[in-house]
Design a protein around this motif. Structure first.
Motif, short mmCIF file in Angstrom:
data_model
loop_
_atom_site.label_atom_id
_atom_site.label_comp_id
_atom_site.label_asym_id
_atom_site.label_seq_id
_atom_site.Cartn_x
_atom_site.Cartn_y
_atom_site.Cartn_z
N THR A 24 -24.12 -1.06 14.32
CA THR A 24 -24.84 0.17 14.67
C THR A 24 -24.00 1.41 14.37
OG1 THR A 24 -24.02 0.13 16.96
CG2 THR A 24 -26.11 -1.00 16.50
N ASP A 25 -22.73 1.24 14.05
CA ASP A 25 -21.86 2.37 13.73
C ASP A 25 -21.99 2.75 12.26
OD1 ASP A 25 -20.91 2.40 16.30
OD2 ASP A 25 -19.01 1.41 15.83
N VAL A 26 -21.89 4.03 12.01
CA VAL A 26 -21.82 4.51 10.63
C VAL A 26 -20.34 4.56 10.28
CG1 VAL A 26 -22.29 6.42 9.07
CG2 VAL A 26 -23.92 5.86 10.90
N LEU A 27 -19.94 3.75 9.33
CA LEU A 27 -18.53 3.67 8.96
C LEU A 27 -18.23 4.72 7.90
CD1 LEU A 27 -15.89 2.09 9.40
CD2 LEU A 27 -16.55 0.68 7.46
N PRO A 28 -17.32 5.63 8.20
CA PRO A 28 -16.96 6.63 7.19
C PRO A 28 -16.10 5.99 6.10
CG PRO A 28 -15.51 6.83 9.08
CD PRO A 28 -16.53 5.77 9.41
N ASP A 29 -15.97 6.69 4.99
CA ASP A 29 -15.02 6.25 3.97
C ASP A 29 -13.64 6.24 4.63
OD1 ASP A 29 -14.10 5.47 1.46
OD2 ASP A 29 -13.65 7.54 0.91
N PHE A 30 -12.86 5.21 4.44
CA PHE A 30 -11.58 5.13 5.12
C PHE A 30 -10.49 4.63 4.18
CE2 PHE A 30 -13.62 1.05 5.61
CZ PHE A 30 -12.60 0.11 5.53
N THR A 31 -9.27 4.93 4.56
CA THR A 31 -8.09 4.54 3.80
C THR A 31 -7.35 3.45 4.55
OG1 THR A 31 -7.89 6.76 2.91
CG2 THR A 31 -5.92 5.39 2.81
N VAL A 32 -6.90 2.44 3.83
CA VAL A 32 -6.06 1.38 4.38
C VAL A 32 -4.66 1.62 3.82
CG1 VAL A 32 -5.69 -1.11 4.53
CG2 VAL A 32 -8.02 -0.21 4.39
N TYR A 33 -3.64 1.60 4.69
CA TYR A 33 -2.29 1.87 4.21
C TYR A 33 -1.27 0.97 4.88
CZ TYR A 33 -2.02 4.64 8.50
OH TYR A 33 -2.06 5.04 9.82
N ILE A 34 -0.17 0.77 4.19
CA ILE A 34 0.92 -0.08 4.70
C ILE A 34 1.89 0.76 5.50
CG2 ILE A 34 2.89 -1.51 4.00
CD1 ILE A 34 1.18 -2.38 1.61
N VAL A 35 2.16 0.32 6.71
CA VAL A 35 3.15 0.96 7.58
C VAL A 35 4.53 0.38 7.29
CG1 VAL A 35 3.83 1.33 9.99
CG2 VAL A 35 1.40 1.34 9.36
N TRP A 36 4.59 -0.92 7.07
CA TRP A 36 5.87 -1.61 6.84
C TRP A 36 5.57 -2.91 6.11
CZ3 TRP A 36 7.54 -6.42 8.61
CH2 TRP A 36 8.91 -6.67 8.51
N GLN A 37 6.50 -3.32 5.25
CA GLN A 37 6.38 -4.62 4.59
C GLN A 37 7.75 -5.19 4.32
OE1 GLN A 37 4.28 -3.38 0.98
NE2 GLN A 37 5.94 -4.27 -0.22
N CYS A 38 7.79 -6.52 4.23
CA CYS A 38 9.05 -7.20 3.99
C CYS A 38 8.75 -8.51 3.25
CB CYS A 38 9.72 -7.50 5.33
SG CYS A 38 11.26 -8.42 5.19
N LYS A 39 9.66 -8.88 2.36
CA LYS A 39 9.57 -10.18 1.69
C LYS A 39 10.88 -10.92 1.94
CE LYS A 39 8.63 -12.52 -2.65
NZ LYS A 39 9.63 -13.53 -2.59
N THR A 40 10.76 -12.12 2.50
CA THR A 40 11.92 -12.97 2.74
C THR A 40 11.64 -14.33 2.11
OG1 THR A 40 12.34 -11.84 4.84
CG2 THR A 40 13.42 -13.96 4.50
N LEU A 41 12.46 -14.70 1.15
CA LEU A 41 12.26 -15.92 0.38
C LEU A 41 10.85 -15.90 -0.21
CD1 LEU A 41 14.11 -18.42 2.73
CD2 LEU A 41 14.99 -17.33 0.66
N GLN A 42 10.01 -16.87 0.10
CA GLN A 42 8.67 -16.92 -0.47
C GLN A 42 7.60 -16.34 0.45
OE1 GLN A 42 10.47 -19.42 0.58
NE2 GLN A 42 9.25 -20.73 1.89
N ASN A 43 8.01 -15.71 1.56
CA ASN A 43 7.06 -15.21 2.55
C ASN A 43 6.99 -13.68 2.54
OD1 ASN A 43 6.59 -17.89 3.60
ND2 ASN A 43 8.61 -17.74 4.51
#
Length: 85
Positions: A24-43
């Motif tokens: 029932t909500d009207v979803l506005p155009d929105f942005t998805v963004y990364i706050v933090w990321q990490c890669k350790t070995l294969q994860n």
């Protein structure tokens, strides 16, 4: 074009938001963004948010051993400042 892990993480969260919005909500155009990321070995680990003022944030983990993604969705209830005595 090959999708990077970062692109895929952002796409997975965007799709999650679109699939879980109240119909029932009207979803506005929105942005998805990364706050933090990490890669350790294969994860990979991502902390992701959107500019929708709903207090939600998302933790997305890629398990390279099993070739699987795990998504946790959290709601922020409060932000307190606690002095360090």
């Amino acid at each position: 074009m090959i999708e990077t892990m970062t692109d895929k993480a952002l796409r997975l969260v965007r799709q999650y938001v679109l699939n879980h919005v109240d119909k029932t909500d009207v979803l506005p155009d929105f942005t998805v963004y990364i706050v933090w990321q990490c890669k350790t070995l294969q994860n990979w680990k991502f902390l992701i948010s959107t500019d929708i003022p709903d207090g939600m944030y998302y933790e997305l983990t890629f398990n390279g051993d099993k070739n699987e993604w795990y998504l946790d969705a959290y709601k922020k209830f409060e932000n307190q400042c606690i002095p360090n005595d």
